[in-house]
Design a protein around this motif. Sequence first.
Motif, PDB file in Angstrom:
ATOM      1  N   GLU A   1      -5.262   5.718   0.803  1.00 22.46           N
ATOM      2  CA  GLU A   1      -4.358   4.994   0.849  1.00 22.46           C
ATOM      3  C   GLU A   1      -4.613   3.577  -0.515  1.00 22.46           C
ATOM      4  OE1 GLU A   1      -3.503   1.037   3.169  1.00 22.46           O
ATOM      5  OE2 GLU A   1      -3.956   3.067   4.700  1.00 22.46           O
TER       6      GLU A   1
ATOM      7  N   THR B   1       0.382   5.662   0.272  1.00 23.13           N
ATOM      8  CA  THR B   1      -0.034   6.743   0.649  1.00 23.13           C
ATOM      9  C   THR B   1      -0.320   7.346  -0.640  1.00 23.13           C
ATOM     10  OG1 THR B   1      -0.495   6.130   2.722  1.00 23.13           O
ATOM     11  CG2 THR B   1      -1.433   8.555   2.248  1.00 23.13           C
TER      12      THR B   1
ATOM     13  N   ASN C   1       1.013  -1.491  -0.310  1.00 24.97           N
ATOM     14  CA  ASN C   1       0.273   0.205  -0.142  1.00 24.97           C
ATOM     15  C   ASN C   1       0.873   0.862   0.050  1.00 24.97           C
ATOM     16  OD1 ASN C   1      -1.514  -1.137   0.045  1.00 24.97           O
ATOM     17  ND2 ASN C   1      -2.846  -1.024   2.090  1.00 24.97           N
TER      18      ASN C   1
ATOM     19  N   GLY D   1      -3.915   0.738  -2.972  1.00 22.64           N
ATOM     20  CA  GLY D   1      -3.464  -1.261  -2.807  1.00 22.64           C
ATOM     21  C   GLY D   1      -3.864  -1.647  -3.988  1.00 22.64           C
TER      22      GLY D   1
END
Length: 130
Positions: free
Chosen positions: A39, A30, A28, A41
């Motif tokens: 965030e 940010t 992940n 992913g």
Amino acid sequence: MKRFSLVLASLGAVAVVMGCASIRVAQNKTVESEGQKFELGGTYEPKGDLTLTIDGDPIMRGRFPPYTPTLRLNGKYKNQSVSASCYFGTILGSRGGVGGIVAGSIQGAKGKSGDKCDITVGSATESLFF
């Protein structure tokens, strides 16, 4: 009969574990866009399925066509435009044989390798590696 059932159950458990082990999960990252933090992913399944997430929510999904290493996706999240440009070199390299070797050589010559998605949220861009 009891022993046969136990063997079948064991084989089923091994198949589930092996299938799950092959899913790749991106680390992940940010990003901040217009004062909001997001965030990013994602997960990739070897059959070609790609799911990209923002704040844990699946925002974009796509499937790589056979032997096609690029995929572009678009969407929206919290009033922000979201886009992804993905390149997965393992799709071509997984062909094996001469075709896989040639594909790997071409990727190397173009300076492309690995599996990644460049995701843009609003005005911020970040790369996810799988």
